[in-house]
Enzyme design. Structure first.
Site, PDB file in Angstrom:
ATOM      1  N   ASP A 194       0.821  -1.199   0.000  1.00  0.00           N
ATOM      2  CA  ASP A 194       0.000   0.000   0.000  1.00  0.00           C
ATOM      3  C   ASP A 194       0.862   1.258   0.000  1.00  0.00           C
ATOM      4  O   ASP A 194       2.036   1.225   0.382  1.00  0.00           O
ATOM      5  CB  ASP A 194      -0.888   0.033   1.249  1.00  0.00           C
ATOM      6  CG  ASP A 194      -2.218  -0.669   1.037  1.00  0.00           C
ATOM      7  OD1 ASP A 194      -2.481  -1.119  -0.083  1.00  0.00           O
ATOM      8  OD2 ASP A 194      -2.991  -0.754   2.009  1.00  0.00           O
ATOM      9  N   LYS A 216      -3.503   3.274  -2.871  1.00  0.00           N
ATOM     10  CA  LYS A 216      -4.763   3.978  -3.127  1.00  0.00           C
ATOM     11  C   LYS A 216      -4.630   5.392  -2.573  1.00  0.00           C
ATOM     12  O   LYS A 216      -4.227   5.593  -1.443  1.00  0.00           O
ATOM     13  CB  LYS A 216      -5.936   3.270  -2.438  1.00  0.00           C
ATOM     14  CG  LYS A 216      -6.225   1.871  -2.938  1.00  0.00           C
ATOM     15  CD  LYS A 216      -7.455   1.327  -2.239  1.00  0.00           C
ATOM     16  CE  LYS A 216      -7.811  -0.063  -2.732  1.00  0.00           C
ATOM     17  NZ  LYS A 216      -6.847  -1.065  -2.288  1.00  0.00           N
TER      18      LYS A 216
END
Length: 402
Positions: A194, A216
């Site tokens: 991530d 994200k």
């Protein structure tokens, strides 16, 4: 010692005889029992730990003196009677029957040694240091510490059963990941990472470890969630060990449960490793307790960017409010909370890049925080802390490093 040959023994279902009922024998029992051995203890008396195993049916206790025929069906014998003549008799009987014998009193007169053992997952390291068990234990502890921290190369050289680990990387600083998380990273063939994970840890990976970016950010996804799930399942199905490295905790305002569900639906072994959630760690890094005696005993964690917020309910909650990734809506959050009854002078802190060297804290009130944050160009990643606990901050500096 140079002519000894190290071996690992499969004792499952095989008889191990322990002669002597004292604490030396008791310390050896767990390893034999975990290996599935058929353990028999022979002694005229037994200490409490041995009695507990016997009463639970985990071993057979013979309350009598040793007889040579006790070794007729044995694969391994350990003698620790404290009586040299008895230990010598055990050793002699073992030699006659070609049974490996460990002597606790005089290791050099036995035919086998018990090393000091370090275990991490399926890695087993045994250390023998001649007839100096304390030296062996110190070496074992040093090796075990480096294995546990992921400092030693734990990756398999051969493809085996696939595995997925959802690892919470903590709030940002590399030192705040758990030991289990470090171990799994050291074993990984693939890391799906991530944007907010502790990315400094990627520098420690072997050059051939595949790193898949799955970050994200608001309005921008490198991979859709379905694609992430597919990568986890496909790589593990190919026999690879996969780590999904996430910021904070995988089950706190994340999609860890969806990823775990996708793996289990595909028959993939999956492990969830909790992480230090940024909701609590980032305020702490800024010296802000989320609860404090005499101030509040409650806190609520809210996603600041995921869908509509019920401000009437949030404003009515007692205690500290913690918003994750809510900077873009900071003005709206502050105005709506005041509009629904929160005090305009209620303290607010916004902690950016918590636990990293460039951590920054911006403070104000619900009435002023949006303007102050705009002047300072406050940006995500950040945790917004709303409540009287902000006034208890004990870290005057804007920089904190793990």
């Amino acid at each position: 010692m140079t002519d000894l040959t190290p071996l690992l023994l499969d004792l499952h279902g095989r008889r191990v005889v322990a002669v002597g009922g004292g604490p030396v024998t008791a310390r050896r029992l767990d390893a034999w029992l975990e290996a599935g051995a058929d353990v028999h203890v022979i002694a005229p008396y037994a200490c409490e730990d041995i009695w507990e195993h016997a009463e639970a049916g985990r071993l057979v206790l013979h309350l009598r003196e040793f007889e040579p025929t006790d070794l007729d069906q044995a694969w391994l014998v350990h003698t620790a009677t404290g009586d040299r003549l008895c230990d010598e008799a055990v050793s002699t009987a073992a030699e006659e029957r070609r049974v490996w014998c460990v002597r606790a009193d005089r290791a050099g007169e036995g035919t086998a040694r018990t090393p000091a053992v370090a275990r991490v997952g399926d890695v087993v390291v045994g250390v023998n240091a001649g007839d100096d068990p304390r030296r062996a234990a110190r070496l074992r502890n040093a090796v075990a510490e480096r294995l546990a921290s992921g400092e030693l190369p734990l990756r398999r050289a051969r493809t085996g059963q696939g595995h997925v680990a959802l690892v919470g990387g903590g709030p940002g600083a590399a030192g705040l990941i758990t030991l289990r998380g470090r171990q799994l990273l050291a074993q990984a063939d693939v890391v799906v990472v991530d944007r907010l994970a502790p990315r400094a840890l990627l520098d420690e990976l072997d050059p051939d470890v595949e790193v898949v970016e799955a970050g994200k950010a608001p309005g921008r996804h490198l991979l859709a969630q379905e694609d992430i799930n597919r990568v986890l399942v496909d790589r593990a199905s190919a026999g690879l060990r996969v780590v999904r490295l996430k910021g904070g905790d995988p089950y706190v305002l994340g999609r860890g449960s969806e990823e775990a569900g996708a793996c289990r639906a595909a028959g993939i072994d999956v492990e969830v490793v909790p992480g230090v959630t940024s909701a609590l760690a980032v305020p702490a890094a800024a010296g802000i307790p989320v609860t404090a005696r005499g101030v509040t005993s409650r806190f609520t964690v809210i996603s600041g960017h995921d869908g509509p917020l019920d401000f009437a309910t949030l404003a009515a909650l007692e205690g500290t409010l913690l918003f994750l990734m809510g900077v873009a809506r900071l003005g709206e959050i502050a105005a709506e909370l005041v509009g629904h009854g929160r005090r305009p002078d209620e303290p607010v802190a916004v902690v950016e890049r918590g636990t990293l060297p460039d951590q920054r804290v911006t403070t104000g009130t619900l009435a002023t925080i949006a303007e102050i944050a705009a002047e300072r160009s406050v940006a995500n990643p950040a945790v917004i802390v709303i409540g009287d606990v902000v006034e208890l901050a004990t870290v005057p500096s804007e920089v904190w490093s793990a």
